[in-house]
Design a protein around this motif. Structure first.
Motif: not given
Length: 445
Positions: A301-310
């Motif tokens: 969840v964190g890794a996916i959110a980190g990339v998509l938010c960036a």
């Protein structure tokens, strides 16, 4: 979560341990609003620093009073039509017993209401980051009061109040992915579409004036978020709060690393702003999901959110909306990602037995999450835009262009964040004088 149904002989008793734990969590969540103020305050130009701090701090005053008068009753009172709550005994909080327990739990009503108050305070404060540099402080204060009343209090009831439609549907939102982050992010988008761009958007440099302040704010948010998330289980008896605590740390770390890797590949550098923003993106995404996923799921969840938010923070330049401090890119997108991923990563071993697609549960929970996510998004976006439009046409939402260019701090608050007028005076002068006198004597000799 639904209050537990117990027999009279099994009725919960007040737990001093859980009560103390929840009071500490409430204080941690309160600290997040000043932390947010520093986070946002460091990201703006120096001439807007105080205004950015005040846009968060004023929420501590306004929302607290509204919560006492009627907000708690609207959010958590007896359901009406699955849309709003009301309990006249809670108006003014004068008819609540000191040891009266929140139904099904071992903490007093007063403890539950003050914990939820801190959520109500920080949610409108989150919106302010999208409006930096250009909004009248008086208009912002009135917007907070109106928005909390017609958006936050009803949405909190939908998501967390017994009888609220999202609550009854089974939408999972452990600590505020929909009610807080999607709600605030959608509101930010609605308002900026009405009030328009900053003077010089996409032309003038608008870099953060103090990255140390940004990092300080991000650290305070990360610290306070443990109370925000782990405290949302309202107790500490069965390990679910501990799971949420662990997942909060894990997802935040993963998101920060993912954001940094993305920006290194995309822009060629690991930035402090990227580290801070990535951490917040992870905190946002795990907020709804952390009680339902395993620590490995939290990494995902964190890794996916980190990339998509960036990726999402750059959309404002492509589509032309001026989201000053990336509230839409981080809070709206992060909240949507974290909420929807529950439908895939829910393990059935945390807060409930609900399983996501990857654990054999099919897409049933995913569709429930979609209903909650897009209903809150649409409602907040539309109503927030209407409120901004009304305020703009009546009292005006924006400061005059000259005040915006010269600096909103001086125009709205008659102060500046940093005063260098005394530089070179005082002790510095007295230290220089003897040296100058000695040099003069040497030359004369």
């Amino acid at each position: 979560m639904a209050p537990a149904i117990t027999l009279a002989a099994e009725a919960p008793k007040l737990s001093a341990a859980n009560t103390g734990f929840m009071l500490i969590c409430s204080a941690l969540v309160m600290l997040m609003t000043p932390g947010l103020a520093f986070f946002y305050g460091g990201m703006v130009r120096v001439k807007s620093t105080l205004n950015m701090l005040m846009m968060s701090f004023i929420s501590l005053g306004i929302v607290t009073i509204l919560w006492v008068l009627y907000g708690f009753s609207m959010a958590f009172g007896t359901d009406s039509g699955s849309l709003i709550g009301w309990n006249s005994d809670w108006v003014g909080l004068g008819n609540i017993g000191l040891t009266e327990l929140w139904p099904g739990y071992t903490i007093p009503v007063f403890v539950f209401l003050v914990f939820q108050l801190m959520f109500a305070i920080i949610t409108p404060a989150l919106i302010s980051g999208a409006l930096a540099d250009r909004v009248k402080f008086s208009a912002w204060a009135l917007f907070i009061a109106l928005w909390a009343t017609v958006v936050y209090f009803p949405v909190a009831h939908w998501v967390w109040g017994t009888g609220g439609w999202a609550f009854e549907l089974g939408v999972i939102d452990f600590a505020g992915g929909t009610a807080v982050h999607i709600n605030a992010g959608a509101a930010a988008l609605g308002v900026i579409l009405v009030i328009g761009k900053r003077v010089g958007f996409k032309k003038d440099p608008m870099r953060p004036h103090s990255l140390p302040l940004v990092m300080l704010g991000a650290g305070l948010l990360w610290f306070g978020w443990f109370g925000f998330n782990a405290g949302s289980w309202l107790g500490n008896d069965d390990g679910v709060g501990a799971l949420m605590f662990v997942n909060t740390q894990v997802a935040t770390a993963a998101a920060m690393l993912a954001w940094l890797i993305y920006e290194k590949i995309r822009h060629g550098a690991f930035t402090t702003l990227g580290a801070a923003s990535g951490a917040v993106a992870g905190l946002v995404a795990i907020t709804p999901a952390g009680g339902a996923v395993t620590p490995l799921g939290a990494i995902a969840v964190g890794a996916i959110a980190g990339v998509l938010c960036a990726m999402a923070v750059g959309l404002k330049y492509k589509f032309g909306y001026d989201d000053s401090l990336d509230v839409v890119g981080v809070h709206l997108v992060g909240g949507v990602v974290g909420s929807l991923l529950i439908g895939f990563f829910a393990s059935g071993k945390g807060q409930s037995t609900v399983e996501g697609l990857f654990y054999g549960g099919g897409l049933t929970q995913f569709w429930k999450q979609c209903a909650g996510v897009f209903a809150v998004l649409a409602y907040s976006l539309i109503v927030s835009a209407i409120l901004a439009f009304i305020l703009d046409k009546t009292m005006g939402m924006r400061v005059p262009e000259d005040d915006e260019v010269a600096g909103i701090d001086q125009a709205e608050h008659a102060e500046t964040a940093y005063d260098f007028s005394g530089a070179g005076g005082g002790a510095a002068k007295t230290a220089v004088a003897p040296v100058a006198a000695a040099a003069s004597k040497k030359v004369d000799a």
